[in-house]
Write an enzyme that holds these catalytic residues in place. Structure first.
Site, short mmCIF file in Angstrom:
data_model
loop_
_atom_site.label_atom_id
_atom_site.label_comp_id
_atom_site.label_asym_id
_atom_site.label_seq_id
_atom_site.Cartn_x
_atom_site.Cartn_y
_atom_site.Cartn_z
NE ARG A 157 3.24 7.29 -0.12
CZ ARG A 157 2.09 7.74 -0.63
NH1 ARG A 157 1.04 6.95 -0.71
NH2 ARG A 157 2.00 8.99 -1.05
CB ALA A 238 -4.83 -4.49 2.09
NE ARG A 239 -8.75 -0.01 6.04
CZ ARG A 239 -8.74 0.56 7.23
NH1 ARG A 239 -7.68 0.44 8.00
NH2 ARG A 239 -9.76 1.26 7.67
CD GLU A 268 -9.56 -5.16 11.96
OE1 GLU A 268 -9.32 -3.99 12.34
OE2 GLU A 268 -8.92 -5.71 11.06
CG HIS A 296 -5.83 -3.53 11.94
ND1 HIS A 296 -7.00 -3.04 11.42
CD2 HIS A 296 -4.84 -2.80 11.33
CE1 HIS A 296 -6.74 -2.06 10.57
NE2 HIS A 296 -5.43 -1.90 10.51
#
Length: 333
Positions: A157, A238-239, A268, A296
């Site tokens: 998506r 993304a990650r 994080e 983030h």
């Protein structure tokens, strides 16, 4: 007395307006405000549904304590902070909210790309501290974006939303994603490549939009970065584990990457003595001007934040009422 107990583990603090509106007639709702799994203790033991964000991890140890949980919903896209196998063994569905922030993350990825490729961050950072001349010559040579290759890892998506935005800028969009069925490239007017190496060799900008899994952990590492063109750019929204941030630092130090933007990191917040953070904060280091780090936050807008809370709560309501649960990611139910 209300029949069910719903626990929000982290990130969201009272007032719980959305959660109460959707679940309040069925359940007592508690927000723990935890910043680590150790802070949870036994507070999830009697939960009928758990709403989890990204400050903490639910490991097998915690999942094993859940007595009658009907759903763990990760109120976000990534779900690498939940032990899916442990939940599956207990028969607990794990779901995510895959569509809440697609626009925001795509906008952030393109914004970061433009900030890098147009030299905006670089010149602002240097001029702010009086380094270099007051001239465009500080960023020579920059290339026009039209016709440059925007490479995407993961055309889900968010990857699709990002591809459409890059395409609107006149860029040639290539993607690598072995899990996407044939035809999506034709539907949105982008080009598929068969291997990651092919994407790396072609990309002027590499943008990651895949989940963090055992397969994608450090999929962009030293070896991958070395296959990019000299002077290319990397964007990760993304990650944290998808891109090895320390490999990015090494590629900047070697003057192979011209710039990078990292919205996500593996830890994080990162410790102050992390080599990447130390270099990024040091005006004498090239990372200071050529790496962008955000906390983030690419997912965030007020509307997106509402969506993740509302859609997570709605899925909890389905679970409590015995209705079909949406977006299950661990094959239960």
């Amino acid at each position: 007395m209300k029949q069910f107990q719903v626990v929000v583990t982290d990130f969201i603090q009272p007032p719980l307006d959305h959660e109460e509106r959707i679940l309040g007639d069925l359940a007592n709702i508690t927000a723990l405000g935890a910043h680590g799994e150790s802070a949870i203790g036994d507070q999830l033991d009697d939960a009928d549904a758990v709403m989890l964000y990204h400050f903490i991890t639910l490991s097998e140890k915690t999942i094993r304590r859940l007595k009658h949980c009907r759903l763990i919903v990760r109120c976000g896209v990534g779900f690498d902070n939940v032990d899916l196998q442990a939940a599956r063994e207990r028969g607990i569905p794990v779901a995510n909210v895959p569509d809440y922030g697609a626009e925001e993350v795509a906008d952030s990825a393109i914004g970061m790309m433009l900030t890098l490729t147009r030299g905006i961050h670089y010149t602002n950072s240097r001029l702010q501290r009086g380094a270099g001349p007051w001239s465009y010559e500080q960023v020579v040579p920059l290339q026009r974006l039209r016709g440059r290759v925007f490479g995407i890892v993961g055309l889900g998506r968010i990857g699709t939303a990002t591809a459409l935005r890059a395409k609107a800028l006149g860029m040639r969009v290539l993607f690598y994603d072995p899990y996407i069925p044939d035809g999506r490239d034709k539907a949105i007017g982008v080009e598929r490549v068969e291997t990651l190496d092919e994407l790396l060799a072609a990309a002027d900008v590499l943008s990651t939009h895949c989940p963090r899994t055992a397969e994608t952990q450090h999929i962009i590492d030293d070896a991958a970065l070395a296959k990019l063109k000299p002077g290319s750019y990397v964007v990760n929204t993304a990650r944290g584990g998808v891109v090895d941030a320390h490999a990015v630092l090494r590629a900047i130090e070697a003057d192979h990457l011209r710039g990078a933007a990292l919205d996500v990191l593996e830890v994080e917040p990162p410790p102050a003595d992390d080599p990447l953070i130390a270099a990024w904060r040091n005006p004498e280091h090239p990372a200071h001007d050529r790496i962008i780090i955000n906390p983030h936050s690419a997912f965030y807008s007020e509307q997106g934040l509402d969506d993740m809370r509302i859609k997570g709560s709605q899925n909890c309501r389905r679970a409590l009422l015995g209705q079909p649960i949406r977006n299950v990611v661990n094959g239960v139910g």
